[in-house]
Design an enzyme around this catalytic site. Structure first.
Site, PDB file in Angstrom:
ATOM      1  N   ASP A  64      43.923  38.566  54.860  1.00  0.00           N
ATOM      2  CA  ASP A  64      45.219  38.619  55.667  1.00  0.00           C
ATOM      3  C   ASP A  64      44.932  38.510  56.901  1.00  0.00           C
ATOM      4  O   ASP A  64      45.937  38.550  57.919  1.00  0.00           O
ATOM      5  CB  ASP A  64      45.963  40.095  54.418  1.00  0.00           C
ATOM      6  CG  ASP A  64      45.155  40.929  54.768  1.00  0.00           C
ATOM      7  OD1 ASP A  64      44.135  40.654  55.585  1.00  0.00           O
ATOM      8  OD2 ASP A  64      45.572  42.069  54.260  1.00  0.00           O
ATOM      9  N   HIS A  65      43.975  38.840  57.907  1.00  0.00           N
ATOM     10  CA  HIS A  65      43.517  39.482  58.709  1.00  0.00           C
ATOM     11  C   HIS A  65      43.349  37.675  59.563  1.00  0.00           C
ATOM     12  O   HIS A  65      44.400  37.549  60.316  1.00  0.00           O
ATOM     13  CB  HIS A  65      43.021  40.139  59.150  1.00  0.00           C
ATOM     14  CG  HIS A  65      43.096  42.003  58.880  1.00  0.00           C
ATOM     15  ND1 HIS A  65      43.598  42.040  57.987  1.00  0.00           N
ATOM     16  CD2 HIS A  65      43.754  42.693  59.958  1.00  0.00           C
ATOM     17  CE1 HIS A  65      43.993  43.223  58.057  1.00  0.00           C
ATOM     18  NE2 HIS A  65      43.946  43.680  59.070  1.00  0.00           N
ATOM     19  N   ASP A 119      40.708  49.816  55.940  1.00  0.00           N
ATOM     20  CA  ASP A 119      41.604  49.996  56.568  1.00  0.00           C
ATOM     21  C   ASP A 119      42.447  50.786  56.672  1.00  0.00           C
ATOM     22  O   ASP A 119      43.113  51.554  56.044  1.00  0.00           O
ATOM     23  CB  ASP A 119      42.620  48.366  56.524  1.00  0.00           C
ATOM     24  CG  ASP A 119      43.554  47.867  57.571  1.00  0.00           C
ATOM     25  OD1 ASP A 119      43.136  46.926  57.554  1.00  0.00           O
ATOM     26  OD2 ASP A 119      44.545  48.641  57.392  1.00  0.00           O
ATOM     27  N   ARG A 380      51.332  49.166  66.228  1.00  0.00           N
ATOM     28  CA  ARG A 380      50.985  49.673  67.008  1.00  0.00           C
ATOM     29  C   ARG A 380      51.153  48.668  68.070  1.00  0.00           C
ATOM     30  O   ARG A 380      51.561  47.616  67.596  1.00  0.00           O
ATOM     31  CB  ARG A 380      49.202  49.210  66.521  1.00  0.00           C
ATOM     32  CG  ARG A 380      48.692  50.342  65.627  1.00  0.00           C
ATOM     33  CD  ARG A 380      47.214  50.243  65.824  1.00  0.00           C
ATOM     34  NE  ARG A 380      46.424  51.461  64.800  1.00  0.00           N
ATOM     35  CZ  ARG A 380      45.887  51.292  63.846  1.00  0.00           C
ATOM     36  NH1 ARG A 380      45.472  49.666  63.863  1.00  0.00           N
ATOM     37  NH2 ARG A 380      45.506  52.572  63.037  1.00  0.00           N
ATOM     38  N   SER A 535      42.080  52.219  63.928  1.00  0.00           N
ATOM     39  CA  SER A 535      41.755  51.049  63.071  1.00  0.00           C
ATOM     40  C   SER A 535      40.413  51.383  62.875  1.00  0.00           C
ATOM     41  O   SER A 535      39.965  52.901  63.515  1.00  0.00           O
ATOM     42  CB  SER A 535      42.047  49.594  64.099  1.00  0.00           C
ATOM     43  OG  SER A 535      40.480  49.654  63.057  1.00  0.00           O
ATOM     44  N   ARG A 537      38.116  50.275  61.844  1.00  0.00           N
ATOM     45  CA  ARG A 537      37.005  49.003  62.229  1.00  0.00           C
ATOM     46  C   ARG A 537      35.870  49.619  62.359  1.00  0.00           C
ATOM     47  O   ARG A 537      35.661  50.162  63.869  1.00  0.00           O
ATOM     48  CB  ARG A 537      37.440  47.793  62.730  1.00  0.00           C
ATOM     49  CG  ARG A 537      37.393  48.120  64.454  1.00  0.00           C
ATOM     50  CD  ARG A 537      38.422  47.275  65.183  1.00  0.00           C
ATOM     51  NE  ARG A 537      39.287  46.952  64.262  1.00  0.00           N
ATOM     52  CZ  ARG A 537      40.678  46.240  65.638  1.00  0.00           C
ATOM     53  NH1 ARG A 537      40.317  46.505  66.990  1.00  0.00           N
ATOM     54  NH2 ARG A 537      41.996  46.659  65.269  1.00  0.00           N
TER      55      ARG A 537
HETATM   56  C1  MIC Z   1      44.450  47.186  62.707  1.00  0.00           C
HETATM   57  O1  MIC Z   1      46.020  47.321  62.364  1.00  0.00           O
HETATM   58  O2  MIC Z   1      44.328  47.306  63.562  1.00  0.00           O
HETATM   59  C2  MIC Z   1      43.890  47.062  61.408  1.00  0.00           C
HETATM   60  C3  MIC Z   1      42.901  45.078  61.798  1.00  0.00           C
HETATM   61  O3  MIC Z   1      44.238  46.235  60.064  1.00  0.00           O
HETATM   62  C4  MIC Z   1      42.078  47.123  61.335  1.00  0.00           C
HETATM   63  C5  MIC Z   1      41.246  47.230  60.682  1.00  0.00           C
HETATM   64  C6  MIC Z   1      40.550  45.938  61.100  1.00  0.00           C
HETATM   65  O4  MIC Z   1      39.654  46.292  62.500  1.00  0.00           O
HETATM   66  O5  MIC Z   1      40.015  45.416  60.657  1.00  0.00           O
HETATM   67  C7  MIC Z   1      42.708  48.844  60.618  1.00  0.00           C
HETATM   68  O6  MIC Z   1      43.806  49.292  61.389  1.00  0.00           O
HETATM   69  O7  MIC Z   1      42.085  49.042  60.532  1.00  0.00           O
HETATM   70 FE1  SF4 Z   2      47.854  43.646  59.312  1.00  0.00          FE
HETATM   71 FE2  SF4 Z   2      46.449  46.095  60.576  1.00  0.00          FE
HETATM   72 FE3  SF4 Z   2      49.058  44.675  61.001  1.00  0.00          FE
HETATM   73 FE4  SF4 Z   2      48.953  45.855  58.965  1.00  0.00          FE
HETATM   74  S1  SF4 Z   2      48.036  47.165  60.908  1.00  0.00           S
HETATM   75  S2  SF4 Z   2      49.397  44.293  59.634  1.00  0.00           S
HETATM   76  S3  SF4 Z   2      47.075  45.109  58.032  1.00  0.00           S
HETATM   77  S4  SF4 Z   2      46.365  43.956  61.630  1.00  0.00           S
END
Ligand code: MIC
Ligand code: SF4
Length: 645
Positions: A64-65, A119, A380, A535, A537
């Protein structure tokens, strides 16, 4: 004294340790989810561990990313994930099926279960009465290899909801923004937030999921609602009624802390740039210009929310200065709004319809214009995350955002001069699971296919007794993992290639970080409060590790990031005296000794700091439980587990 919902679920999964606050606890895991941006590492780690088959009742691999296919990198990752899911025994959710958290809520989440996910918004599942925790990818790989989930037992904080929301103008997004306004981005650290009170029964499961999703922005370990009649209704509508069980707190349940929220008095709110807790009433910003409105994300793209947006857009036109995007959270949501006739109002009003993926939320397309004002229903708004460094990103509910798209300016939806009716969640959702691929029955048949961008994971050697390192960066409060390891369409496709992605570490803060780290050989980063928030990550630990970062010293370190640092053999150190933060500066040389004599619990380690001819000592703390100590000694979680299996 009775038990809370949290304690009931934890007790039924207890595998070791204790559920006393602050003590290490080990829990049996029922389900795991991964997404593509963290998932490729998880499956490479499983491979490195040499396990035959995933040892969990359910694992789902979502894509999905990274869905923008501008080169072979992302599609190669998708094929790798699909073949690895077949090989190791995970369900594969094909690109386009939806955002992991929304789809998991719809099709797999269940009350009373424990879910972990690579995640940070995994707590979305808490809306269904489950303990759903975001962890680093390596922790997910470990659970898939049969390890329990290891946590420091958090406090359980009651969030007591009184009264009722003034729907349709005020939504559950405003509830969580109110919690963020009151407690801030550190307000949930070391806590599980459990929602109680008469207001709970007035919220549907998707509304609850919006609230638990954004508990991540408070730094909470997770958030949870009870499993009640609303939960039963949702599961029945998903044709999964059999998975329902009632889980309510005992009448005399005790909590470590309480926050009361009066739903009736909540008004439409908005988070200003650049933090989800910079929350003010919408009326305070009335009249300000808007260039872009983005509706969607795992926080706010359920059926009822998008149908409400469509009702607002019906017969209207998106203002001329505004670009409106809509990304439905899942294929199910998309087919429901098409079937029920809502979709056409969005299209007719001029919305730009995107795939059912994360998209603009992770900077995968739809960057705002330079200096643009972007209103997003996401979770975010960190600086630069949208892809445009000087864009001003605000967060609010889909209802507020839809009115702003039409009027072209910030306004409180109650002042828009248009009434509309809230849309109820349906009694039956369209259930069509054809975008899931179930794993082969045996692992033997499936061949894992890796493109050229998929590189092996670098490893760190065993911990030595002393390390000499150079301070290469000093930072302020609330540094996010987006600051450490940026995302976006340029960097995300390199998630499976650590040497390549490492060039981007801290690139938004110090464009020479990569060269400095390479030159220093062994290095140290100085942070302040809440270092590594945001996140999950693990690339924010793995890539610095690859560049030779040996330790982080900060005033406090966010939970998931702290764990990721340990998992990759980086020492998470805290100042013994926070005032010492002022004494550390870039280019100083620091020596740390005594690492072969680490003990369980609080370790005080003395640093020797050299600055030119001057030399001084400073005490720092390393607080580790027995397992963390051993992981650090082995040089990380991968070598640690490998030795055990
Ligand atoms: C995000 O919202 O920052 C992400 C991308 O979903 C991350 C995960 C990632 O960096 O792959 C998260 O929230 O953990
Ligand atoms: Fe995707 Fe992270 Fe954004 Fe949720 S917050 S939509 S998991 S990138």
């Amino acid at each position: 004294m009775g038990d809370s919902v949290t304690i009931k679920i934890l007790k039924s999964h207890l595998a070791g340790g204790s559920i006393r606050k602050g003590e290490p606890v080990s829990l049996k895991v029922d389900q795991a989810l991964t997404q593509d941006a963290t998932g490729t590492m998880v499956y490479l780690q499983l491979e490195a561990l040499g396990i035959e088959r995933i040892r969990l009742p359910l694992a789902v691999s979502y894509v999905d990313h990274n869905t923008l296919q501008t080169s072979c990198y992302n599609p190669d990752d998708h094929v790798f994930l699909q073949t690895a899911a077949a090989r190791y025994g995970a369900v594969f959710s094909r690109p386009g099926n939806g955002i992991c958290h929304q789809v998991h809520l719809e099709r797999f989440g269940a009350p009373g279960k424990i879910l972990i996910g690579s995640d940070s918004h995994t707590p979305t599942g808490g809306g269904l009465g489950m303990i759903a925790v975001g962890v680093g990818g390596l922790d997910v790989a470990a659970a898939m290899a049969g390890e329990d989930l290891h946590l420091t037992m958090p406090e359980v904080m009651e969030v007591c909801l009184k009264g009722k929301l003034q729907k349709p103008f005020v939504t559950s997004m405003d509830v969580i923004l109110e919690v963020l306004r009151r407690r801030g981005v550190k307000g949930g650290l070391g806590k599980i937030l459990e929602y109680t009170g008469e207001g709970v029964s007035t919220l549907t499961v998707p509304e609850r999921a919006t609230i638990t999703n954004m508990g991540a922005e408070l730094g909470a370990t997770t958030s949870i609602f009870p499993s009640d009649e609303q939960t039963k209704k949702f599961l029945k509508a998903q044709k999964r009624e059999g998975e329902w069980q009632e889980i309510l707190p005992d009448r005399d349940a005790s909590y470590d802390d309480v926050l009361e929220i009066d739903l009736t008095s909540i008004e439409p709110l908005i988070a200003k740039p650049f933090s989800p807790d910079a929350v003010v009433p919408l009326r305070e910003l009335h009249g300000q210009r808007v260039d872009q409105v983005c509706i969607g994300s795992c926080t706010n793209s359920s059926y009822a929310m998008l149908a409400a947006v469509a009702r607002i857009l019906k017969g209207e036109k998106v203002a001329e200065g505004v670009s409106l995007t809509v990304s439905p959270g899942s294929k199910q949501v998309l087919s429901m709004i098409v079937k029920d006739g809502y979709f056409i109002h969005m299209v007719d009003a001029g919305a730009r319809i995107l795939e059912s993926v994360c998209g603009p939320c992770i900077g995968m397309g739809q960057a705002p214009r330079s200096g643009g004002v972007s209103i997003r229903t996401f979770n975010r708004n960190f600086k630069g995350r949208s892809g445009t460094p000087d864009a001003q990103v605000y967060l609010c509910s889909p209802v507020s955002a839809a009115f702003m798209a039409v009027k072209g300016k910030i306004l409180d939806p109650r002042d828009a001069g248009k009434s509309f009716e809230a849309v109820a969640e349906p009694d039956e959702y369209v259930v069509n699971d054809n975008m899931f691929i179930l794993p082969e029955r045996s692992s033997g048949k499936a061949q894992v296919i890796k493109g050229p961008n998929i590189q092996p994971i670098p490893l760190r050697e065993e911990l030595k007794d002393s390390i000499e390192m150079e301070v290469i960066l000093k930072l302020g409060d609330n540094i996010t993992t987006d600051d450490i390891m940026p995302a976006g369409s340029k960097v995300l496709p390199l998630r499976s290639n650590i040497p390549a992605i490492s060039r981007f570490v801290f690139s938004g803060i110090d464009e020479h970080f990569f060269e400095k780290a390479k030159k220093a050989g062994a290095s140290l980063i100085v942070g302040a409060e809440n270092y590594g928030q945001g996140s999950s990550r693990e690339h924010a630990a793995l890539a610095p590790m690859h560049l030779g970062v040996r330790a982080v010293i900060a005033k406090s370190i966010a939970r998931i990031h702290r764990k990721n640092l340990i998992n990759y053999g980086i020492l998470p150190l805290l100042f013994k005296d926070k005032e010492d933060y002022k004494k550390l500066n870039a280019q100083q040389k620091v020596k740390i000794k005594g690492l072969k004599r680490l003990k369980e619990g609080l370790n005080t380690l003395t640093l020797t700091v050299h600055e030119g001819k001057r030399e001084f000592a400073m005490d720092v703390i390393l607080d580790v439980d027995a397992m963390e100590k051993s992981i650090l000694e082995h040089g990380g979680l991968l070598p640690y587990i490998k030795r055990r299996i």
